[in-house]
Design a protein around this motif. Structure first.
Motif, PDB file in Angstrom:
ATOM      1  N   THR A  23       0.840  -1.205   0.000  1.00  0.00           N
ATOM      2  CA  THR A  23       0.000   0.000   0.000  1.00  0.00           C
ATOM      3  C   THR A  23       0.874   1.253   0.000  1.00  0.00           C
ATOM      4  O   THR A  23       0.490   2.289  -0.541  1.00  0.00           O
ATOM      5  N   GLY A  24       2.042   1.140   0.638  1.00  0.00           N
ATOM      6  CA  GLY A  24       2.975   2.275   0.616  1.00  0.00           C
ATOM      7  C   GLY A  24       3.412   2.596  -0.805  1.00  0.00           C
ATOM      8  O   GLY A  24       3.486   3.764  -1.208  1.00  0.00           O
ATOM      9  N   ALA A  82       0.412   4.109  -2.746  1.00  0.00           N
ATOM     10  CA  ALA A  82       0.096   5.482  -2.342  1.00  0.00           C
ATOM     11  C   ALA A  82       1.229   6.448  -2.669  1.00  0.00           C
ATOM     12  O   ALA A  82       1.084   7.654  -2.493  1.00  0.00           O
ATOM     13  N   THR A 128       4.288   6.495  -1.232  1.00  0.00           N
ATOM     14  CA  THR A 128       5.186   6.864  -0.138  1.00  0.00           C
ATOM     15  C   THR A 128       6.530   6.147  -0.235  1.00  0.00           C
ATOM     16  O   THR A 128       7.454   6.467   0.500  1.00  0.00           O
TER      17      THR A 128
END
Lengths: 287, 433
Positions: free
Chosen positions: B408-409, B412, B414
């Motif tokens: 998910t990082g 997204a 990040t």
């Protein structure tokens, strides 16, 4: 046999002391023991003493520092916003509240809602397809911000936290504002002091101790935030909304690293304690 | 009543209640859904049997779903004997196995459930539970939208242009049952207003991308069809592979292109369903449990197995089941109940009462009229079901958690894909060593 006053005090206080020792003391001792031990769910009953190893692990974990940085930013920003807004409301609404005391009850409603419930509520309210706010954005502008997207989620949780806890700061400031003797204001008015100068030079200095107390309480509360963030967005993509408390929870229950989680909890406690001590020191100095 | 009498009475009550607890089989079930209703129904049938001794009657215990597995872990680790049999799930068997005992199923079990479904309750070659409910993934799609697209030449040309622009290959719309993941992506882009302003839906798909282990399970059907696995047969971690990278990059491309809502990074099951139910999504991969809700909200919804990849067509499966607590006070009684629960009689009763067991062969045929959804579930589980190598190990849950965080990082923005891969490889090496 007649007890002396101090003996009576001791006897009367003993149930509360025993209660606190049982409910708080025991978990604290257990946390400290686990913090210095290798402990997981398989060896819950037989932790092995490992000295400072857990603290070493925690301090070398990038996840811990990311969580600490998140918590620090979150706590500073929300404490500042809550105090600023609370102060504004306490001063601006003072004449209204003097005549309509029931308004206080309305203003503190957000504070009564459980933080976890607040998170769940906004999860619904901000949902693009089910929430009323995006709905009206689409109705009126044909577009809506993505309140919980990776780019905006930090601002959103700041707003949610601020909306919930500004009433707390407001209550403290309202009490402090009302406690300022009316004669001081009247004397200043007679001397021709304008309202802004009266606030800045007379009222605000009188309220400074309360400002410190509110700021530090909100900072500590913000630093250990858990419920509303966890229910609203969880740990966030890539752990981007992982606060210290969420880090400890996930390390303990999700990864089963009990010793490491307890070491992080002890560090969190120490930080909170230091901030509190610093706050008290600054307050004494300002007085 | 004097204090001494009160103490005597409470002591007597404690002894009596302790006796009662020993005289029955206490089963800790999955609360608050069709699983609870089904378990109540089969427990009633079991208790009514004449050959079940009074001390082996089943008593059910339900808590709450919130934090259920965390609480269960603490209870088991503390050696709790408050229950004799308890719920387990595929991805947590390895974690709970040290506090549980393997069981033997009835002779019918293999024919009733099939080997793939039985394997969802196995760890280290031993059977730790009776599979009660099976979860896998369907591709849900709006047949009205697909039919309209296939009947319109101009729309087909636009579809081809979009696929060429984003995927480098000109694709034709197809029946979703024949989709590859490339078709899924092309369809998602075509039905997104950010890519195709004329799209009847706001988004082509909705991908639940919250940092949550269950979302990783939904995602895994995709890389698996490209040949992904957690470990090879020698135990080497193989997560940093073209299969994973390809699927991760494509999901990010869809997210960046606006083919899934920008808030998707905070979506889980409920939010994704709400998006689809609102009529603003053309197709999505979701758990089979959502079928009733999604078909109820969008009547034109149809379901097929998830798209196919270069290796094959796959759907991630995981099951809920009931196993034996090692600290149980009435082990014999619990074993007898679990043995019966793995028979065809119990499985049919469970399914007829609203449960969703993964059934095979003759057994599922008997339910074809009453529960057609179970036929699809049984069919997909047998033909496309998979559990990753290490998916039932002690730290499987932690692996999913770690993947959720890293992937998910990346989605997204990040962290980079290389960093995500490097981090997850290191973590999985640690967790699955």
């Amino acid at each position: 046999m007649r007890l002396s006053s101090s003996q009576e005090n001791a006897v009367l206080a003993s149930p509360v002391v025993l209660f606190l020792l049982a409910l708080l003391g025991f978990p604290v001792v257990l946390s400290v023991v686990y913090g210095f031990s290798e402990a997981n769910f398989q060896a819950l009953m037989s932790p092995t003493f490992v000295g400072l190893e857990n603290f070493h692990l925690v301090l070398n974990d990038i996840g811990f520092w990311n969580a600490a940085w998140f918590s620090l930013r979150f706590a500073v920003i929300t404490a500042f916003l809550e105090c600023a807004l609370g102060l504004f409301l306490a001063v601006y609404l003072a004449p209204l509240i003097r005549n309509h005391g029931w308004m206080v009850a309305v203003l503190i409603i957000p504070m009564i809602v459980a933080p976890a419930m607040m998170g769940l509520m906004y999860r619904l309210v901000l949902h693009e397809f089910a929430g009323p706010i995006p709905f009206y954005f689409y109705q009126w502008f044909g577009w809506s911000p993505s309140f919980l997207s990776a780019k905006t989620v930090f601002q959103t949780i700041i707003v949610v936290e601020t909306l919930q806890w500004t009433p707390f700061a407001f209550l403290l400031f309202m009490a402090a504002y009302q406690a300022i003797p009316q004669e001081i204001r009247e004397a200043a008015s007679v001397d021709g002091t304008r309202p802004w100068r009266m606030f800045w030079k007379i009222e605000l200095p009188q309220m400074l101790p309360t400002l410190f107390v509110a700021g530090f309480i909100r900072f500590i509360d913000g630093f250990r935030v858990f419920d509303n963030i966890y229910t609203l967005v969880g740990a966030g993509p890539g752990g981007s909304t992982t606060s210290m408390s969420i880090y400890i929870y996930e390390t303990f229950l999700r990864r089963g690293e009990i010793g490491k989680a307890m070491a992080a909890a002890i560090l969190l406690f120490l930080v909170a304690f230091l901030v509190l001590a610093l706050g008290q020191y600054l307050m004494r100095r300002s007085q | 009543m004097t204090i001494s009498r009160m103490l005597i009475c409470s002591a007597a009550l404690s002894v009596l209640s302790a006796g009662a607890a020993q005289a029955e089989v206490t089963v800790l079930g999955w609360p608050g859904g069709p699983e609870e209703e089904a378990l109540r129904a089969v427990a009633e049938i079991y208790n009514a049997k004449s050959d079940v001794a009074e001390e082996d009657k089943v008593e059910l215990l339900f808590t709450s779903r919130d934090g259920f597995f965390d609480k269960l872990q603490v209870d088991l680790a503390a050696g709790s004997n408050a229950f004799d049999a308890n719920l387990i799930a595929t991805y947590s068997i390895g974690r709970y196995a040290p506090y549980m005992e393997p069981i033997t199923l009835s002779g019918e079990a293999s024919a009733v459930f099939g080997d793939t479904v039985l394997s969802t309750m196995q760890f280290d070659g031993a059977q730790y539970g009776v599979p009660t409910d099976l979860s896998l993934h369907f591709l849900y799609y709006r047949s009205d939208l697909i039919d309209a697209l296939m009947a319109d030449d101009a729309a087909k040309a636009r579809y081809g242009d979009i696929s060429e622009e984003y995927l480098g290959v000109r694709l034709e719309p197809k029946n979703p049952d024949e989709w590859t993941w490339q078709d899924f992506v092309a369809n998602a882009l075509y039905f997104s207003q950010s890519v195709n302003p004329d799209s009847p839906t706001r988004y082509g798909t909705v991908i639940q991308m919250k940092n949550l282990l269950f979302n990783m399970m939904v995602f895994h059907s995709w890389p698996r069809s490209f040949g992904a696995n957690w470990m090879d047969d020698a135990g080497n971690i193989t997560v940093d592979s073209e299969a994973y990278r390809n699927a991760l990059e494509t999901v990010k491309m869809l997210y960046d292109a606006g083919a899934t809502p920008a808030d998707s990074t905070s979506y889980e099951y409920a939010e994704a369903n709400a998006a689809y139910s609102a009529g603003q999504v053309a197709a999505m991969v979701q758990w089979n449990a959502a079928a009733g809700e999604l078909k109820g909200a969008q009547a034109e919804t149809k379901t097929v197995a998830p798209p196919t990849g270069p290796e094959a067509r796959f759907t991630h499966i995981h099951g809920l089941g009931l196993g034996l607590n090692a600290a149980a006070e009435n082990k014999d009684g619990a074993r007898a109940f679990l043995d019966w629960l793995s028979t065809e009689e119990a499985a049919l009763a469970y399914a007829r009462s609203g449960g969703a067991p993964g059934l095979a062969g003759e057994t599922v045929v008997k339910l074809a009229e009453e529960r057609p959804d179970l036929v699809q579930v049984g069919d997909y589980a047998s033909n496309y079901g998979f559990v990753m190598n290490g998916g039932t190990s002690e730290n499987a849950l932690s692996v999913y958690e770690a993947q959720a965080k890293e992937f998910t990082g990346y989605w997204a923005g990040t962290q980079s894909l290389d960093d995500a891969m490097s981090n997850i490889s290191a973590t999985m090496n640690e967790l699955l060593k």
